[in-house]
Design an enzyme around this catalytic site. Structure first.
Site, PDB file in Angstrom:
ATOM      1  N   TYR A 111     -12.544   9.513  -0.145  1.00  0.00           N
ATOM      2  CA  TYR A 111     -11.409   8.708  -0.575  1.00  0.00           C
ATOM      3  C   TYR A 111     -11.777   8.002  -1.876  1.00  0.00           C
ATOM      4  O   TYR A 111     -12.921   7.547  -2.058  1.00  0.00           O
ATOM      5  CB  TYR A 111     -11.046   7.677   0.501  1.00  0.00           C
ATOM      6  CG  TYR A 111      -9.871   6.816   0.108  1.00  0.00           C
ATOM      7  CD1 TYR A 111      -8.582   7.337   0.092  1.00  0.00           C
ATOM      8  CD2 TYR A 111     -10.044   5.483  -0.264  1.00  0.00           C
ATOM      9  CE1 TYR A 111      -7.497   6.564  -0.280  1.00  0.00           C
ATOM     10  CE2 TYR A 111      -8.964   4.697  -0.633  1.00  0.00           C
ATOM     11  CZ  TYR A 111      -7.696   5.241  -0.647  1.00  0.00           C
ATOM     12  OH  TYR A 111      -6.629   4.471  -1.026  1.00  0.00           O
ATOM     13  N   ASP A 147      -7.335  -5.556  -8.877  1.00  0.00           N
ATOM     14  CA  ASP A 147      -6.475  -4.472  -8.389  1.00  0.00           C
ATOM     15  C   ASP A 147      -5.009  -4.894  -8.464  1.00  0.00           C
ATOM     16  O   ASP A 147      -4.361  -5.140  -7.449  1.00  0.00           O
ATOM     17  CB  ASP A 147      -6.882  -4.115  -6.951  1.00  0.00           C
ATOM     18  CG  ASP A 147      -6.082  -2.953  -6.388  1.00  0.00           C
ATOM     19  OD1 ASP A 147      -5.555  -2.153  -7.178  1.00  0.00           O
ATOM     20  OD2 ASP A 147      -5.978  -2.863  -5.144  1.00  0.00           O
ATOM     21  N   ASP A 197      -5.964   7.132  -4.599  1.00  0.00           N
ATOM     22  CA  ASP A 197      -4.934   6.092  -4.588  1.00  0.00           C
ATOM     23  C   ASP A 197      -4.219   6.098  -5.939  1.00  0.00           C
ATOM     24  O   ASP A 197      -4.839   5.883  -6.975  1.00  0.00           O
ATOM     25  CB  ASP A 197      -5.633   4.746  -4.341  1.00  0.00           C
ATOM     26  CG  ASP A 197      -4.726   3.543  -4.397  1.00  0.00           C
ATOM     27  OD1 ASP A 197      -3.515   3.697  -4.626  1.00  0.00           O
ATOM     28  OD2 ASP A 197      -5.252   2.424  -4.211  1.00  0.00           O
ATOM     29  N   ASP A 212      -1.517   4.092  -6.559  1.00  0.00           N
ATOM     30  CA  ASP A 212      -0.731   2.847  -6.643  1.00  0.00           C
ATOM     31  C   ASP A 212       0.768   3.140  -6.513  1.00  0.00           C
ATOM     32  O   ASP A 212       1.175   3.825  -5.606  1.00  0.00           O
ATOM     33  CB  ASP A 212      -1.053   2.100  -7.935  1.00  0.00           C
ATOM     34  CG  ASP A 212      -2.440   1.478  -7.920  1.00  0.00           C
ATOM     35  OD1 ASP A 212      -3.014   1.336  -6.827  1.00  0.00           O
ATOM     36  OD2 ASP A 212      -2.954   1.145  -8.995  1.00  0.00           O
ATOM     37  N   HIS A 268      -1.700   9.044  -2.499  1.00  0.00           N
ATOM     38  CA  HIS A 268      -0.633   8.264  -1.866  1.00  0.00           C
ATOM     39  C   HIS A 268       0.043   7.381  -2.901  1.00  0.00           C
ATOM     40  O   HIS A 268      -0.573   6.868  -3.829  1.00  0.00           O
ATOM     41  CB  HIS A 268      -1.116   7.458  -0.660  1.00  0.00           C
ATOM     42  CG  HIS A 268      -2.232   6.500  -0.914  1.00  0.00           C
ATOM     43  ND1 HIS A 268      -2.052   5.269  -1.505  1.00  0.00           N
ATOM     44  CD2 HIS A 268      -3.558   6.570  -0.621  1.00  0.00           C
ATOM     45  CE1 HIS A 268      -3.212   4.635  -1.566  1.00  0.00           C
ATOM     46  NE2 HIS A 268      -4.147   5.412  -1.056  1.00  0.00           N
ATOM     47  N   GLU A 278       2.736   4.112  -3.189  1.00  0.00           N
ATOM     48  CA  GLU A 278       3.149   2.983  -2.350  1.00  0.00           C
ATOM     49  C   GLU A 278       4.501   2.412  -2.760  1.00  0.00           C
ATOM     50  O   GLU A 278       5.049   2.743  -3.819  1.00  0.00           O
ATOM     51  CB  GLU A 278       2.079   1.897  -2.371  1.00  0.00           C
ATOM     52  CG  GLU A 278       1.863   1.254  -3.720  1.00  0.00           C
ATOM     53  CD  GLU A 278       0.555   0.483  -3.780  1.00  0.00           C
ATOM     54  OE1 GLU A 278       0.606  -0.720  -4.085  1.00  0.00           O
ATOM     55  OE2 GLU A 278      -0.515   1.089  -3.533  1.00  0.00           O
ATOM     56  N   CYS A 323      -3.501  -6.049  -3.983  1.00  0.00           N
ATOM     57  CA  CYS A 323      -4.214  -5.502  -2.835  1.00  0.00           C
ATOM     58  C   CYS A 323      -3.356  -5.618  -1.585  1.00  0.00           C
ATOM     59  O   CYS A 323      -2.729  -6.651  -1.339  1.00  0.00           O
ATOM     60  CB  CYS A 323      -5.538  -6.245  -2.649  1.00  0.00           C
ATOM     61  SG  CYS A 323      -6.391  -5.839  -1.106  1.00  0.00           S
ATOM     62  N   ARG A 346       2.559   5.418   1.179  1.00  0.00           N
ATOM     63  CA  ARG A 346       2.038   4.165   1.717  1.00  0.00           C
ATOM     64  C   ARG A 346       3.174   3.144   1.730  1.00  0.00           C
ATOM     65  O   ARG A 346       3.918   3.006   0.754  1.00  0.00           O
ATOM     66  CB  ARG A 346       0.890   3.654   0.853  1.00  0.00           C
ATOM     67  CG  ARG A 346       0.474   2.231   1.199  1.00  0.00           C
ATOM     68  CD  ARG A 346      -0.716   1.784   0.393  1.00  0.00           C
ATOM     69  NE  ARG A 346      -0.646   0.362   0.079  1.00  0.00           N
ATOM     70  CZ  ARG A 346      -1.581  -0.318  -0.568  1.00  0.00           C
ATOM     71  NH1 ARG A 346      -2.688   0.287  -0.966  1.00  0.00           N
ATOM     72  NH2 ARG A 346      -1.422  -1.599  -0.827  1.00  0.00           N
ATOM     73  N   GLU A 383       0.171   0.193   5.681  1.00  0.00           N
ATOM     74  CA  GLU A 383      -0.848  -0.752   5.243  1.00  0.00           C
ATOM     75  C   GLU A 383      -0.823  -2.044   6.052  1.00  0.00           C
ATOM     76  O   GLU A 383       0.243  -2.534   6.455  1.00  0.00           O
ATOM     77  CB  GLU A 383      -0.649  -1.068   3.758  1.00  0.00           C
ATOM     78  CG  GLU A 383      -1.654  -2.032   3.155  1.00  0.00           C
ATOM     79  CD  GLU A 383      -3.095  -1.534   3.197  1.00  0.00           C
ATOM     80  OE1 GLU A 383      -3.614  -1.312   4.323  1.00  0.00           O
ATOM     81  OE2 GLU A 383      -3.707  -1.386   2.130  1.00  0.00           O
ATOM     82  N   ASN A 403      -6.400   2.182   7.323  1.00  0.00           N
ATOM     83  CA  ASN A 403      -7.259   1.598   6.297  1.00  0.00           C
ATOM     84  C   ASN A 403      -8.154   0.549   6.941  1.00  0.00           C
ATOM     85  O   ASN A 403      -7.708  -0.526   7.303  1.00  0.00           O
ATOM     86  CB  ASN A 403      -6.390   0.960   5.206  1.00  0.00           C
ATOM     87  CG  ASN A 403      -7.208   0.303   4.114  1.00  0.00           C
ATOM     88  OD1 ASN A 403      -8.424   0.458   4.051  1.00  0.00           O
ATOM     89  ND2 ASN A 403      -6.536  -0.440   3.249  1.00  0.00           N
TER      90      ASN A 403
END
Length: 299
Positions: free
Chosen positions: A48, A62, A89, A91, A116, A118, A126, A161, A191, A213
């Protein structure tokens, strides 16, 4: 030697085949290419690549400051170093639906096996911090539909996500998950689930793989792989764990240098040079030049 001998399409097909079994696949987070090779060496199922780790590697928070170019380049460097599939990831997809479409194709080109997208508002934060905001369902659906439409390799995993549980609760999370699957998501990343019952609720809501996660210091309890498998979770990630361990060790080493003036007392905590050379397959480069590896490193 050099990079993976397995091409990206084969990695994606193998990953899809494993995912279809319903077993729990374990994907620790790599913080650089060498750590990805170590993850493979230790027998895990995939790699990952966390957006938080990529940001931290640049000394940034982040909050969506990294660009598609930066993420695709670094993720590609990591993915090419291992025979395992790598998931990255992405975002919020780096922009509007057209940007999301480009994101998917750039990540395919970089050799990733999936990503993914989101449903947070940009700039995101985060997923285990308070004060998150999510977009409306129409916007979230358009992102996933754009991703699915842009994909050229049908085995490239499009995961959605959703962060809506922290904003509107579990009922909204289940509804959002169903809408994202209808839009074309191959898997769901719910999440900041707080307990196993919440993972079970998402499992019951959708008929696609779900991801857990297990990030430290967050909203979710750190469940074991056995616990997660028992409620039907299909992928588990530890996104920042190896970076946290490495940075913790680096901090302790610097303290030792300050206190003792050398690292002699810490030699037992270090990766030995022989192990490093073995991990990077130093000896195989003798194929090109017999002077490259003509020595012995003893432990």
């Amino acid at each position: 030697m050099l990079y993976s001998t397995t091409d990206a399409a084969s990695k994606r097909a193998a990953f899809r085949e494993r995912l279809a079994t319903g077993e729990l696949l374990r994907l620790p987070g790599a913080f650089n290419p060498l750590s990805a090779r170590l993850i493979e060496r230790k027998g895990f199922d995939g790699v990952y690549i966390s957006g938080a780790v990529l940001s931290a590697d640049l000394g940034l928070p982040d909050i969506g400051l990294t660009t598609l170019t930066e993420v695709a380049a670094r993720a590609g460097q990591i993915a090419r170093m291992t025979e395992l599939p790598a998931i990255v990831d992405a975002d919020t997809g780096f922009g509007e639906p057209m940007n999301v479409a480009r994101t998917i194709q750039e990540l395919e080109n970089a050799g990733l096996s999936g990503t993914h997208i989101e449903d947070q508002v940009n700039p995101k934060r985060c997923g285990h911090l308070d004060g998150k905001q999510v977009v409306d369902e129409d916007t979230a659906v358009k992102r996933i539909r754009a991703a699915a439409d842009a994909r050229r390799d049908p085995n490239f995993l499009i995961m959605a996500r959703t962060d809506i549980r922290a904003v509107e609760g579990m009922g909204a999370a289940a509804d959002r998950a169903r809408a994202l699957v209808d839009a074309g998501a191959d898997a769901i990343f719910p999440e900041a689930m707080r307990d196993l019952a919440e993972f079970e609720a998402i499992r019951a809501a959708v008929d696609v793989p779900i991801l857990a996660n297990m990030t430290e210091f967050g909203k979710s309890e750190l469940f074991t792989t056995q616990q997660l498998a028992s409620v039907g979770v299909n992928i588990v990630i530890w996104p920042v764990s190896l970076l946290r361990m490495a940075m913790g060790a680096a901090g302790r080493a610097l303290d030792t240098l300050t206190d003792e003036g050398s690292l002699t007392s810490q030699l037992g905590q270090m990766q030995h040079r022989a192990d490093l050379y073995d991990l990077i397959d130093y000896e195989s480069y003798n194929h090109f030049d017999s002077s490259v590896f003509n020595f012995t490193v003893t432990k």
